[in-house]
Design a protein around this motif. Structure first.
Motif, PDB file in Angstrom:
ATOM      1  N   SER A  79      -7.291   7.270  18.521  1.00  0.00           N
ATOM      2  CA  SER A  79      -7.688   6.004  17.899  1.00  0.00           C
ATOM      3  C   SER A  79      -6.470   5.201  17.453  1.00  0.00           C
ATOM      4  N   LYS A  80      -6.270   4.041  18.080  1.00  0.00           N
ATOM      5  CA  LYS A  80      -5.171   3.162  17.664  1.00  0.00           C
ATOM      6  C   LYS A  80      -5.419   2.614  16.261  1.00  0.00           C
ATOM      7  N   HIS A  81      -6.686   2.459  15.889  1.00  0.00           N
ATOM      8  CA  HIS A  81      -7.027   1.998  14.541  1.00  0.00           C
ATOM      9  C   HIS A  81      -6.532   2.995  13.492  1.00  0.00           C
ATOM     10  N   SER A  82      -6.597   4.272  13.800  1.00  0.00           N
ATOM     11  CA  SER A  82      -6.136   5.318  12.889  1.00  0.00           C
ATOM     12  C   SER A  82      -4.641   5.164  12.605  1.00  0.00           C
ATOM     13  N   LEU A  83      -3.849   4.957  13.649  1.00  0.00           N
ATOM     14  CA  LEU A  83      -2.402   4.771  13.479  1.00  0.00           C
ATOM     15  C   LEU A  83      -2.111   3.503  12.694  1.00  0.00           C
ATOM     16  N   GLU A 132      -0.067   3.185   9.113  1.00  0.00           N
ATOM     17  CA  GLU A 132       1.116   2.322   8.985  1.00  0.00           C
ATOM     18  C   GLU A 132       0.940   1.315   7.850  1.00  0.00           C
ATOM     19  N   GLU A 133      -0.255   0.758   7.710  1.00  0.00           N
ATOM     20  CA  GLU A 133      -0.517  -0.188   6.617  1.00  0.00           C
ATOM     21  C   GLU A 133      -0.519   0.520   5.269  1.00  0.00           C
ATOM     22  N   SER A 187      -7.704   4.790   3.016  1.00  0.00           N
ATOM     23  CA  SER A 187      -6.421   4.098   3.090  1.00  0.00           C
ATOM     24  C   SER A 187      -5.806   4.020   1.692  1.00  0.00           C
ATOM     25  N   LEU A 188      -4.585   3.545   1.643  1.00  0.00           N
ATOM     26  CA  LEU A 188      -3.903   3.267   0.378  1.00  0.00           C
ATOM     27  C   LEU A 188      -3.800   1.762   0.241  1.00  0.00           C
ATOM     28  N   PRO A 189      -3.742   1.227  -0.939  1.00  0.00           N
ATOM     29  CA  PRO A 189      -3.616   1.894  -2.225  1.00  0.00           C
ATOM     30  C   PRO A 189      -4.965   2.424  -2.707  1.00  0.00           C
TER      31      PRO A 189
END
Length: 174
Positions: A108-112, A116-117, A85-87
């Motif tokens: 995977s909804k967690h992936s989306l 988005e985050e 993930s970022l940052p």
């Protein structure tokens, strides 16, 4: 005989033009010659290294994608950075990132949610040609928990390219 093509170029800074309009020009072989007589070479300069960052929650898929990209022969050196993930951590000394690929697993909804985050941590100027989205798992629609239109809207919102693929499927046997 050289190929000649008429094109329009914006005026150069300081070029005498009373109006804000394009200047007619011609492409002669690999050279551009504008109406003011100036020329520019159209051949791209070699890029010493391209740093790509793959961002996604599926470590095995990211590694598989990175490995296949590094096997390809290209004119520039390719460096691939994997991130969940970022940052990215500030304490790490790394080169400037040229392109970020956000990998969304359609299963995977967690992936989306993770993508988005992560998008919130990018400067708006970075979206000018330095971000793309890759939706994986597109080959098996029956197993998808994220509808394709959701990812299409996400890419459209950020005005970034979107690619659909299925990284889980290997090359077909002849």
């Amino acid at each position: 005989m050289q190929a000649v093509q008429d094109v329009l170029f914006p005026p150069y800074p300081g070029q005498a033009s009373g109006r804000n309009e394009a200047v007619p020009g011609r492409i002669l072989g690999g050279q551009v010659v504008n109406g003011a007589g100036a020329s520019a070479n159209l051949r791209p300069s070699p890029v010493p290294a391209v740093v790509l960052s793959l961002v996604g929650t599926e470590d095995a898929l990211l590694q598989q994608l990175a490995d296949s990209m590094l096997k390809e022969d290209c004119t520039s050196e390719l460096k691939v950075h994997l991130a969940r993930s970022l940052p990215l951590p500030c304490s790490v000394n790394r080169p400037r990132i040229d392109l970020i690929v956000f990998v969304v697993n359609l299963h995977s909804k967690h992936s989306l949610q993770n993508v988005e985050e992560s998008l919130c941590h990018l400067d708006a100027a970075f979206f000018l040609g330095k971000v793309t989205f890759l939706a994986t798992g597109a080959g098996r629609d029956s197993h998808c928990s994220i509808h394709r239109n959701t990812v299409v809207r996400l890419a459209h919102t950020y005005r970034s390219p979107l690619l659909f693929c299925d990284l889980e499927v290997g090359p077909e046997a002849p």
